[in-house]
Design a protein around this motif. Structure first.
Motif, PDB file in Angstrom:
ATOM      1  N   SER A 233      -0.187  -5.702   5.812  1.00  0.00           N
ATOM      2  CA  SER A 233      -0.788  -5.200   5.332  1.00  0.00           C
ATOM      3  C   SER A 233      -2.344  -5.700   4.284  1.00  0.00           C
ATOM      4  O   SER A 233      -2.553  -7.683   5.122  1.00  0.00           O
ATOM      5  CB  SER A 233       0.306  -5.407   3.902  1.00  0.00           C
ATOM      6  OG  SER A 233      -0.108  -4.068   3.134  1.00  0.00           O
TER       7      SER A 233
ATOM      8  N   THR B 225       4.865 -12.119   4.831  1.00  0.00           N
ATOM      9  CA  THR B 225       3.368 -11.132   5.389  1.00  0.00           C
ATOM     10  C   THR B 225       2.590 -11.517   5.695  1.00  0.00           C
ATOM     11  O   THR B 225       1.583 -12.164   4.553  1.00  0.00           O
ATOM     12  CB  THR B 225       3.516 -10.156   4.448  1.00  0.00           C
ATOM     13  OG1 THR B 225       5.329  -9.632   3.894  1.00  0.00           O
ATOM     14  CG2 THR B 225       3.056  -8.640   4.569  1.00  0.00           C
TER      15      THR B 225
ATOM     16  N   ILE C 205       4.533   0.088   0.483  1.00  0.00           N
ATOM     17  CA  ILE C 205       5.866  -1.221   1.026  1.00  0.00           C
ATOM     18  C   ILE C 205       7.127  -0.882  -0.047  1.00  0.00           C
ATOM     19  O   ILE C 205       8.445  -0.469   0.853  1.00  0.00           O
ATOM     20  CB  ILE C 205       5.206  -2.555   0.145  1.00  0.00           C
ATOM     21  CG1 ILE C 205       4.091  -2.970   0.554  1.00  0.00           C
ATOM     22  CG2 ILE C 205       6.506  -3.532   0.587  1.00  0.00           C
ATOM     23  CD1 ILE C 205       2.925  -4.183   0.393  1.00  0.00           C
TER      24      ILE C 205
ATOM     25  N   CYS D 277       7.869  -5.143   5.653  1.00  0.00           N
ATOM     26  CA  CYS D 277       6.790  -5.184   5.665  1.00  0.00           C
ATOM     27  C   CYS D 277       6.051  -6.252   6.451  1.00  0.00           C
ATOM     28  O   CYS D 277       6.236  -7.253   6.458  1.00  0.00           O
ATOM     29  CB  CYS D 277       5.846  -4.867   4.719  1.00  0.00           C
ATOM     30  SG  CYS D 277       4.473  -4.912   4.158  1.00  0.00           S
TER      31      CYS D 277
ATOM     32  N   TYR E 292       8.791   2.420   1.870  1.00  0.00           N
ATOM     33  CA  TYR E 292       9.234   1.440   3.217  1.00  0.00           C
ATOM     34  C   TYR E 292      10.422   0.790   3.126  1.00  0.00           C
ATOM     35  O   TYR E 292      11.335   1.507   3.977  1.00  0.00           O
ATOM     36  CB  TYR E 292       8.404   0.469   3.938  1.00  0.00           C
ATOM     37  CG  TYR E 292       7.224   2.104   4.800  1.00  0.00           C
ATOM     38  CD1 TYR E 292       8.233   2.772   5.557  1.00  0.00           C
ATOM     39  CD2 TYR E 292       6.042   1.613   4.326  1.00  0.00           C
ATOM     40  CE1 TYR E 292       6.247   2.854   6.506  1.00  0.00           C
ATOM     41  CE2 TYR E 292       4.807   2.450   4.420  1.00  0.00           C
ATOM     42  CZ  TYR E 292       5.125   3.168   5.616  1.00  0.00           C
ATOM     43  OH  TYR E 292       4.025   4.566   6.010  1.00  0.00           O
TER      44      TYR E 292
ATOM     45  N   LEU F  27       0.648  -2.420   7.806  1.00  0.00           N
ATOM     46  CA  LEU F  27       0.173  -1.844   7.018  1.00  0.00           C
ATOM     47  C   LEU F  27      -1.312  -1.866   6.568  1.00  0.00           C
ATOM     48  O   LEU F  27      -1.813  -2.733   6.798  1.00  0.00           O
ATOM     49  CB  LEU F  27       0.492  -0.985   5.897  1.00  0.00           C
ATOM     50  CG  LEU F  27       2.309  -0.583   5.456  1.00  0.00           C
ATOM     51  CD1 LEU F  27       2.653  -1.469   3.445  1.00  0.00           C
ATOM     52  CD2 LEU F  27       2.612  -0.133   5.781  1.00  0.00           C
TER      53      LEU F  27
END
Length: 151
Positions: free
Chosen positions: A83, A104, A70, A80, A73, A59
């Motif tokens: 981001s 992440t 998030i 994820c 999804y 993202l």
């Protein structure tokens, strides 16, 4: 407290948090609404989740969407892997961190070249971003969801 209405899980959480501000009548009505629409949302998830389970999404959208989308999804079984924000403040990242899975990658004010490099390393199955990044990922052959115009 921050509410979000992206994805069934966050919708339920937000409605229940809002209902806590009111009496039991409102709480009961919220539960009735959740019970009414949960089967419809679950039907959509049941249809698409088998195709998306374990797929990775990266993202890069503005405003509150990096943290608020998030969960949507995740409801679809996606992970994820990255981001970030183009214009964010410290509190944006403090609020986003709890929403993100462990490990992440978080990027801040990344250029198109940097986003391309992140994609090479993170190997997402889907990129959700803004109009400026759309053509970078299309040229890379990555599925892309333009998140700014809701087209």
């Amino acid at each position: 407290w921050s509410s979000t209405f992206f994805g069934p899980t966050k919708i339920r959480e937000s409605l229940r948090k809002l209902a806590e501000l009111f009496d039991d009548t409102i709480k009961e009505k919220v539960e009735a609404v959740i019970a009414k629409y949960d089967p419809q949302m679950q039907a959509v998830i049941d249809e698409v989740r088998p195709r998306l389970e374990g797929k990775k999404v990266m993202l890069y959208v503005g405003g509150l969407r990096p943290r608020h989308t998030i969960g949507a999804y995740e409801d679809l079984g996606m992970i994820c892997v990255g981001s970030g924000y183009e214009f964010a403040h410290t509190d944006d990242y403090e609020r986003t961190a709890p929403e993100m899975p462990d490990a992440t990658v978080v990027y801040d004010d990344a250029s198109e070249l940097e986003m391309e490099q992140f994609a090479h390393v993170l190997k997402p199955d889907l990129v959700a971003s803004g109009i400026k990044e759309e053509y970078v990922f299309q040229k890379m052959g990555l599925p892309f969801r333009q998140m700014h115009s809701w087209d």
